[in-house]
Every structure is written in structure tokens, then in C-alpha cells.
Scaffold this motif. Sequence first.
Motif, PDB file in Angstrom:
ATOM      1  N   TRP B  42       0.817  -1.216   0.000  1.00 52.85           N
ATOM      2  CA  TRP B  42       0.000   0.000   0.000  1.00 52.85           C
ATOM      3  C   TRP B  42       0.850   1.265   0.000  1.00 52.85           C
ATOM      4  N   GLU B  69      -8.224   5.535  -2.827  1.00 54.63           N
ATOM      5  CA  GLU B  69      -9.108   4.513  -2.281  1.00 54.63           C
ATOM      6  C   GLU B  69     -10.045   3.966  -3.359  1.00 54.63           C
ATOM      7  N   THR B  73      -9.825  -0.062  -4.192  1.00 58.61           N
ATOM      8  CA  THR B  73     -10.957  -0.954  -3.910  1.00 58.61           C
ATOM      9  C   THR B  73     -11.547  -1.460  -5.232  1.00 58.61           C
ATOM     10  N   ALA B 125      -5.992  -1.528   5.075  1.00 56.00           N
ATOM     11  CA  ALA B 125      -7.307  -1.091   5.569  1.00 56.00           C
ATOM     12  C   ALA B 125      -7.395  -1.191   7.091  1.00 56.00           C
ATOM     13  N   LEU B 131      -9.873   3.748   4.241  1.00 56.31           N
ATOM     14  CA  LEU B 131      -9.962   2.553   3.422  1.00 56.31           C
ATOM     15  C   LEU B 131     -10.849   1.482   4.076  1.00 56.31           C
TER      16      LEU B 131
END
Lengths: 206, 206
Positions: B42, B69, B73, B125, B131
Motif C-alpha cells: 500500500w 481509495e 478498492t 485497511a 480505506l
Amino acid sequence: MSTVTTDDHADRADRVPKQDRSRATRQRLLAAAVACLAEHGWSGSTVSVVAERAGVSRGAAQHHFPTREDLFTAAVEYVAEERSGALRALFPEGAAGDRRAVVTALVDLYTGPLFRAALHLWVAASNEEQLRPRVTELEARVGRETHRIAVELLGADETRPGVRETVQGLLDMARGLGLANLLTDDASRRDRVVAQWAALLDGALD
Amino acid sequence: MSTVTTDDHADRADRVPKQDRSRATRQRLLAAAVACLAEHGWSGSTVSVVAERAGVSRGAAQHHFPTREDLFTAAVEYVAEERSGALRALFPEGAAGDRRAVVTALVDLYTGPLFRAALHLWVAASNEEQLRPRVTELEARVGRETHRIAVELLGADETRPGVRETVQGLLDMARGLGLANLLTDDASRRDRVVAQWAALLDGALD
């Protein structure tokens, strides 16, 4: 002679508390490192951040752990030892055939902040070449130890075909349940899965 | 009337390739995002890095995905759909009772770069408040879909007590096996665990 003895004695008296202090500092750093890794992940976990959290100077922290990698692999090793110790302490006389209790205790190893810290370290190690060999070696060692404890507590006879893989699969399931608990509290689903698989395991191991 | 029709037609002819181009750009961005997340985690995955990797301008990337984000996702959702689709495609006529093949295919969903990307997203997350709700929601949806496919392919009768938890435990094991494969190639151990657990499952489901 008597002077030497006295000196020696004084030296020791002085040294012992220093060692104690040193050990206490080390433990504080390790505990802070684990908490930091669980809360902020690898990218947010530096020696300075951990030292501050532990209330230790950066210099003292670096005396104990020259590099960030030293600190965090030591932290996860410390956690792994604590976890193994806690598991053994739960069943000091062996598990007396209560496999459901053993499966529950094994699965508990993989939930909570300790697993979370280990998970951050694994994921970081998958991308950080400096970390990877040490974490891989550590994981193999921890995995063998956990397997040994599981076999013993479950009363599993690994000379029988399939038993080794049954126990391995159980520990893989425990790791997967830990991962499922990362973002949400998965406790009630987990309890039902554990109850069912403990029953299946009972059939497979007897 | 005829003028309007012609204009409408010309418009459509112009629009369709543009939509195709747009869809192709989107797909390139999603694939690059997954690869980036699997390789760099990330913290190393920004919209700029992904745009460059996909050969798309930063502006075009932000047109498709206004925030980091949104991009990640969407990328993991895309991956999850590809994985479900691939699983269904393996058994277009159903699994015809070959549970070992089904367990192997399910476990395969959790190894490789796609699982690795998802894992990075979960771990991120767990520490990133922006997130977390989106990834949690995504995970729940993906989890339900995977469970549905597993039940169908395994021919499991969930009206029988314990069957639902048996299948859940299997998917937890698959996830744990994916995690065990993160740092080392765990394929040969995994094959043995899968063979044994497929046999246990066969007994439990019949």
C-alpha cells in the motif's frame, strides 16, 4: 585475597541490577515494537517511534537493536515465544483429550494484536529484501514449534498416514481465521467453525 | 426525423469506440493497480505510480478514479470478480462430485499475485480509516460470493447441521494456505494438506 573477593562481590552486586535494568528496557522496547507494528504497520514503525513509545532514548534503543530489522524480528520472536508459553501454560498436565479446548486455544493464538503484528511483519517482509530472509527463517521456526505443541496437545499420532497433514491443515485454518478477524470482529462465526472442525478432527485423529 | 436519426447514429458511432477506449484504459489501470499493490504494498502504491505503470496520464487516471481509495478498492473488486469467474469457468457443468478438484481450485484462489494484492489491501485497511469501511464491505461481499460458489461446486447441503461451518472452515483454511505461501513457495506441502482435507471434507459432506 580478601580485597579481591570484596571487589568481585561489589562488582557483581553492581552488575546484577544493571542487567535487570537492561533486560527491562529490552522488554519494554519489544512490547512497544509489537504494539506499534499492530497499530501502524511497518511503514509507521521506526526505531525512533518505538523508543519514544517505550520511554527509552533513541541511543539506548539502538544499543539494544542496531537496526530496525533487528528490533522487529526480535519483537515478533518474543511474541511467538510468549504465545507458545501461554499455550503450554493453559494445559500444564496435557489436554486430557479435550480437543475442542485445544482447537479453541490454537485458534486464539491467531487472533488479537500479536497475530496482527506478525501479519504486518510478514506482509512487509514480502516486499522488503532486508527483512525477508530473517522473517522467513523466524516463521519456519515458529511454525515447527507450534506444530509440535499442537500434535502433543491433540494427542495426534503422526506415524499414521494423513495425521500430520490434518494437523497442518488445522493450523492453516487457524491462520485463515486470524486473517478473517483483521477487519471485523469475527468471534461468533469463528466459534461455530471451531466447534464443527473440532468434531471433524476428533473423528480424523481417533 | 431522418436528420435526427442520422445525427443520433453518427453520435453513437463516435461514442462506441470512445467507450471502448475508456473501458480499456480503466482495465489497464486496474491491472496495474493490482500488480503494484502485490509488488510494493500500500505505501508504495499511489495513483501516479499506477498511472505511469499503465501508460496513462495522471489526469486520465483521476478521471476514472478520483481518489487512491477508489482506485484500489475497484482494483481488488475487479480481481475478485475475475477469480470467481475463473472458478466457475473451471467447472462449467458443475464439479460432478470431484471434491478434491474443487478444493484444489478453491485453494488456488488464495495463492498468487491476486491474493497478495488483496492481502496488502486488507492490511492497509486495518490501519487506514479511509480505506477500512470500503474494504470491509467489499470483503463481506466477496466472501459471500465465494461461499456460494463453494457450496454449489462441492454439492454441499447446507440444510444439514454443520455443513455450512464445514465449508466456511475450508475457505478459512484456503486463506491460511495463501498466507503461508506469502514468503516461500509452499506448493508441495499445500498439495498434501489439500489431499488430506479434501478426504476429510468428503466424509463430512456425505
